[in-house]
Design an enzyme around this catalytic site. Structure first.
Site, PDB file in Angstrom:
ATOM      1  N   SER A 102      27.832  -3.264  33.946  1.00 44.71           N
ATOM      2  CA  SER A 102      28.956  -3.771  34.740  1.00 44.71           C
ATOM      3  C   SER A 102      29.380  -2.737  35.772  1.00 44.71           C
ATOM      4  O   SER A 102      29.183  -1.531  35.585  1.00 44.71           O
ATOM      5  CB  SER A 102      30.135  -4.075  33.808  1.00 44.71           C
ATOM      6  OG  SER A 102      31.322  -4.307  34.539  1.00 44.71           O
ATOM      7  N   TYR A 111      36.275  -1.472  26.961  1.00 46.40           N
ATOM      8  CA  TYR A 111      35.075  -2.095  27.534  1.00 46.40           C
ATOM      9  C   TYR A 111      34.421  -1.182  28.562  1.00 46.40           C
ATOM     10  O   TYR A 111      33.201  -0.984  28.559  1.00 46.40           O
ATOM     11  CB  TYR A 111      35.463  -3.425  28.176  1.00 46.40           C
ATOM     12  CG  TYR A 111      34.341  -4.137  28.880  1.00 46.40           C
ATOM     13  CD1 TYR A 111      33.436  -4.918  28.172  1.00 46.40           C
ATOM     14  CD2 TYR A 111      34.185  -4.044  30.265  1.00 46.40           C
ATOM     15  CE1 TYR A 111      32.404  -5.585  28.827  1.00 46.40           C
ATOM     16  CE2 TYR A 111      33.161  -4.705  30.918  1.00 46.40           C
ATOM     17  CZ  TYR A 111      32.268  -5.473  30.196  1.00 46.40           C
ATOM     18  OH  TYR A 111      31.249  -6.122  30.847  1.00 46.40           O
ATOM     19  N   THR A 132      32.353   1.622  27.074  1.00 42.73           N
ATOM     20  CA  THR A 132      31.040   1.238  26.551  1.00 42.73           C
ATOM     21  C   THR A 132      30.022   1.074  27.672  1.00 42.73           C
ATOM     22  O   THR A 132      28.849   1.446  27.521  1.00 42.73           O
ATOM     23  CB  THR A 132      31.120  -0.072  25.741  1.00 42.73           C
ATOM     24  OG1 THR A 132      31.476  -1.173  26.585  1.00 42.73           O
ATOM     25  CG2 THR A 132      32.134   0.053  24.620  1.00 42.73           C
ATOM     26  N   ASP A 177      31.565 -15.685  36.405  1.00 35.64           N
ATOM     27  CA  ASP A 177      32.442 -16.797  36.016  1.00 35.64           C
ATOM     28  C   ASP A 177      32.132 -17.378  34.636  1.00 35.64           C
ATOM     29  O   ASP A 177      32.133 -18.603  34.451  1.00 35.64           O
ATOM     30  CB  ASP A 177      32.373 -17.912  37.068  1.00 35.64           C
ATOM     31  CG  ASP A 177      31.009 -18.585  37.132  1.00 35.64           C
ATOM     32  OD1 ASP A 177      30.065 -18.103  36.476  1.00 35.64           O
ATOM     33  OD2 ASP A 177      30.890 -19.612  37.843  1.00 35.64           O
TER      34      ASP A 177
END
Length: 287
Positions: free
Chosen positions: A169, A182, A185, A218
């Site tokens: 991400s 999050y 990680t 999404d």
């Protein structure tokens, strides 16, 4: 905007476009009969990964926690053209389950051409409340299980000249509010697999590693958390999944999706004040 800043931004754009133009050509036929293990495949990006691999005629093993949903996804994969589709329910917080999944895939498929690590554990969207135990558990699911499965599958991938695909991400490259566990990680994933990629290259390994940096996608789980809180645009899971597959198949070291995440990742250190301003004004937070 000063002349120097404009030159830098133009240079980044040119470098990005040059990289895209010189990227290897994707051959869809190369995935026909390919042996693929996809984690986190019951919903969201993982589900879309499974469907795309199925359309390309791959042999697939999928895993997630919910067995009934996995069965439905596997059946749809077969209807879309997968040569084989198997599923196995597993909890990625369990060390024995992560090993069991890889063993199952090797038993059913004989070997692996692609290991696509995509699963994530559930994490609340909000200010950190000091819950260290949750962060420790999330590291087990989002990080330690990744490196354990990669090591378990590495010998097979080496023999097949295969690819290890890691879904990460943008939050692994830059910080953002409300997602501290999050983000930690994903930062760990980027650091570990970035280092491992160099080590494999030094050993002349047959295995490629692709780290995929995604913006907001999404998926239902993501949109439930951020709806009404942020004005950051979300992009389609099916497009993200296809880009991930192409990146792995062409053995590219990195993917940035959508495209502008590349510029955000680069410019955050050059213009920290601007980056901070944009981030802090991207959320509607009332104390």
């Amino acid at each position: 905007m000063g002349a120097f800043t404009k030159i830098i931004l133009v240079s980044i754009c040119v470098a990005f476009l040059a990289a895209k133009w010189t990227a290897p050509t994707f051959d869809a036929d190369s995935l026909r009969g390919a042996k693929v293990l996809v984690t986190g495949a019951s919903t969201g990006i993982g589900e879309q990964l499974a469907y795309h691999y199925a359309r390309f005629g791959a042999k697939i093993v999928i895993t997630a926690r919910r067995e009934k949903v996995l069965q439905q996804v596997a059946e749809k994969c077969l209807s879309l053209g997968a040569q084989k589709a198997f599923y196995i329910a597993a909890d990625m917080a369990s060390e024995s389950d992560t090993d069991r999944v890889v063993d199952f895939a090797l038993e059913k498929l004989g070997s692996l051409d692609y290991l696509v690590l995509n699963h994530i554990g559930s994490s609340r969207f909000g200010m950190w409340d000091g819950d260290v135990e949750h962060t420790r558990w999330l590291m087990k699911v989002n990080f330690f299980s990744y490196i354990q499965m990669a090591w378990k599958a590495l010998a097979s991938l080496e023999q097949s000249k295969g690819s290890l695909v890691v879904v990460s991400s943008l939050l692994g490259k830059m910080s953002s509010p409300f997602v501290a566990p999050y983000t930690s990680t994903k930062s760990a994933l980027n650091g570990f697999f970035g280092s491992l990629r160099y080590e494999l290259a030094m050993k002349k390994s047959n295995v490629s590693i692709s780290v995929c940096t995604l913006g907001l996608i999404d998926t239902d789980s993501a949109m439930e958390k951020v709806r009404g809180v942020t004005n950051v645009p979300a992009y389609p899971a099916t497009d993200a999944a296809l880009n991930i597959i192409i990146t792995g198949a062409t053995r590219q070291p990195e993917l940035f999706y959508p495209w502008f995440t590349y510029f955000i990742a680069i410019t955050k250190d050059w213009f920290p004040s601007l980056t901070d301003y944009i981030i802090l004004n991207s959320y509607d937070y009332i104390p």
